[in-house]
Design a protein around this motif. Structure first.
Motif, PDB file in Angstrom:
ATOM      1  N   UNK A   1       4.302   4.781   9.258  1.00  0.00           N
ATOM      2  CA  UNK A   1       3.663   4.360   7.812  1.00  0.00           C
ATOM      3  C   UNK A   1       2.272   4.192   7.862  1.00  0.00           C
ATOM      4  N   UNK A   2       1.556   4.388   6.592  1.00  0.00           N
ATOM      5  CA  UNK A   2       0.306   3.943   6.230  1.00  0.00           C
ATOM      6  C   UNK A   2       0.040   2.690   6.479  1.00  0.00           C
ATOM      7  N   UNK A   3      -0.705   1.939   7.597  1.00  0.00           N
ATOM      8  CA  UNK A   3      -0.817   0.592   7.739  1.00  0.00           C
ATOM      9  C   UNK A   3      -2.003  -0.300   6.971  1.00  0.00           C
TER      10      UNK A   3
ATOM     11  N   UNK B   1       0.739  -1.277   0.015  1.00  0.00           N
ATOM     12  CA  UNK B   1      -0.106   0.116   0.075  1.00  0.00           C
ATOM     13  C   UNK B   1       1.004   1.144   0.009  1.00  0.00           C
ATOM     14  N   UNK B   2       0.539   2.020  -0.822  1.00  0.00           N
ATOM     15  CA  UNK B   2       1.471   3.430  -1.057  1.00  0.00           C
ATOM     16  C   UNK B   2       0.608   4.608  -0.305  1.00  0.00           C
TER      17      UNK B   2
ATOM     18  N   UNK C   1       4.667  10.128   0.022  1.00  0.00           N
ATOM     19  CA  UNK C   1       3.483  10.923   0.646  1.00  0.00           C
ATOM     20  C   UNK C   1       2.752   9.454   1.105  1.00  0.00           C
ATOM     21  N   UNK C   2       1.751   9.399   2.061  1.00  0.00           N
ATOM     22  CA  UNK C   2       1.234   8.468   2.451  1.00  0.00           C
ATOM     23  C   UNK C   2      -0.541   9.058   2.427  1.00  0.00           C
ATOM     24  N   UNK C   3      -0.570  10.224   2.676  1.00  0.00           N
ATOM     25  CA  UNK C   3      -2.156  10.943   2.362  1.00  0.00           C
ATOM     26  C   UNK C   3      -1.917  12.213   1.475  1.00  0.00           C
TER      27      UNK C   3
ATOM     28  N   UNK D   1       1.340  14.597   2.064  1.00  0.00           N
ATOM     29  CA  UNK D   1       1.680  14.546   3.449  1.00  0.00           C
ATOM     30  C   UNK D   1       2.396  13.367   3.545  1.00  0.00           C
ATOM     31  N   UNK D   2       3.634  13.264   4.226  1.00  0.00           N
ATOM     32  CA  UNK D   2       4.580  12.134   4.299  1.00  0.00           C
ATOM     33  C   UNK D   2       4.426  11.746   5.834  1.00  0.00           C
TER      34      UNK D   2
END
Length: 312
Positions: A141-143, A9-10, A53-55, A44-45
């Protein structure tokens, strides 16, 4: 099932009417870092993540999911996935090609079965990131991302058939039947989950913290800041991860978590968990009860972006 060409997932991209308020929440309260931002859009990282970025936030009249992005191993894997989807009659929003978002890379976008825009990319430049130190309560991280679906069986089948997702576990209820499906693309218990809901929408986006201490510190910081908590802190049984669910300024549910389970792919067999048992929802027994209020908040507003590709 197709080859496992998707690797991870990015990011999750959201459109909101009040960009400045949303960005302030995600940076000053939630702990992400603004990078590559421009007029009307913010990237947004997470400090511990190699993703650019995760968002991504975009200012728009309608609140919506702009897209959910996943990584692939190589440009040839991107091409293979795009070709398979096209042959299966899936609508491609963009053909595979050079990407202009931060980090570049090679990718394409398509609509899933309910009209969400999904992006697959490879060779995106790695962001300079760092190890999160003990006591730092910022996302690593983005989970995972969880979506509501009006036809969850079909949605689960779409991701398994076309994209190679594997089933980890299912939540069920004696009266309502199967309610949530946890899907993985690597050893993490889930990167995507599909929940039965009244309409397609974002159920929640979850962010991994360094460990239990940092997770609780982060939860406490948000509570002291007056951010509305809807559920938690606790520990789920499916995935064995901790949870604290909050609402962002536009009513999206966002989660702090840690210790998501890593599964043995060769030995794993999916469980069917009955979430009418309180220990399934929360092993610790510390969270408020899962009730109609929590469920309504998790349903979110109907997604206004179905079968409408974001402009950027």
């Amino acid at each position: 099932m197709p080859d496992q060409l998707i690797t991870h997932l990015r990011h999750v991209d959201l459109a909101v009417p009040d960009l400045s308020r949303q960005q302030d929440f995600f940076t000053n309260a939630w702990g992400l870092s603004a990078e590559h931002s421009d007029t009307g859009i913010a990237f947004l990282a997470a400090e511990g993540s190699p993703e650019q970025y995760v968002v991504r936030l975009r200012e728009a009249a309608d609140k919506r999911i702009d897209l959910i992005a996943f990584g692939a191993g190589s440009p040839s894997d991107v091409d293979a996935l795009a070709g398979r989807l096209a042959v299966a009659g899936v609508t491609l929003v963009t053909e595979p090609g050079t990407m202009t978002t931060p980090g570049g890379g090679y990718g394409f976008r398509f609509f899933d079965n309910e009209g969400r825009t999904i992006e697959i990319s490879a060779e995106v430049a790695v962001r300079r990131h760092r190890r999160i130190e003990a006591g730092e309560h910022v996302p690593v991280r983005l989970s995972h991302v969880v979506v509501n679906s009006a036809n969850p069986e079909e949605t689960r089948a779409f991701y398994e058939k076309h994209l190679g997702f594997r089933l980890s576990d299912i939540l069920m209820h004696p009266r309502m039947g199967e309610m949530m499906w946890f899907l993985r693309i690597n050893a993490w218990h889930h990167s995507l989950a599909v929940a039965r809901g009244p309409h397609p929408s974002l159920h929640h986006a979850s962010f991994e913290l360094r460990g239990l201490d940092e997770y609780l510190r982060g939860t406490g910081k948000l509570l002291r800041a007056g951010v509305e908590k809807i559920w938690g802190p606790g520990r789920h049984l499916a995935g064995n991860n901790t949870f604290s669910y909050f609402l962002d300024p536009h009513g999206n549910t966002v989660e702090y978590t840690t210790e998501l389970e890593l599964v043995d792919e060769d030995a794993w067999h999916p469980h069917l968990y009955d979430f009418s048992d309180p220990a399934v929802s929360d092993q610790w027994g510390t969270a408020n009860a899962m009730d109609e209020f929590v469920a309504r908040k998790s349903f979110n507003d109907p997604d206004r972006g179905l079968f409408v590709a974001p402009p950027v």
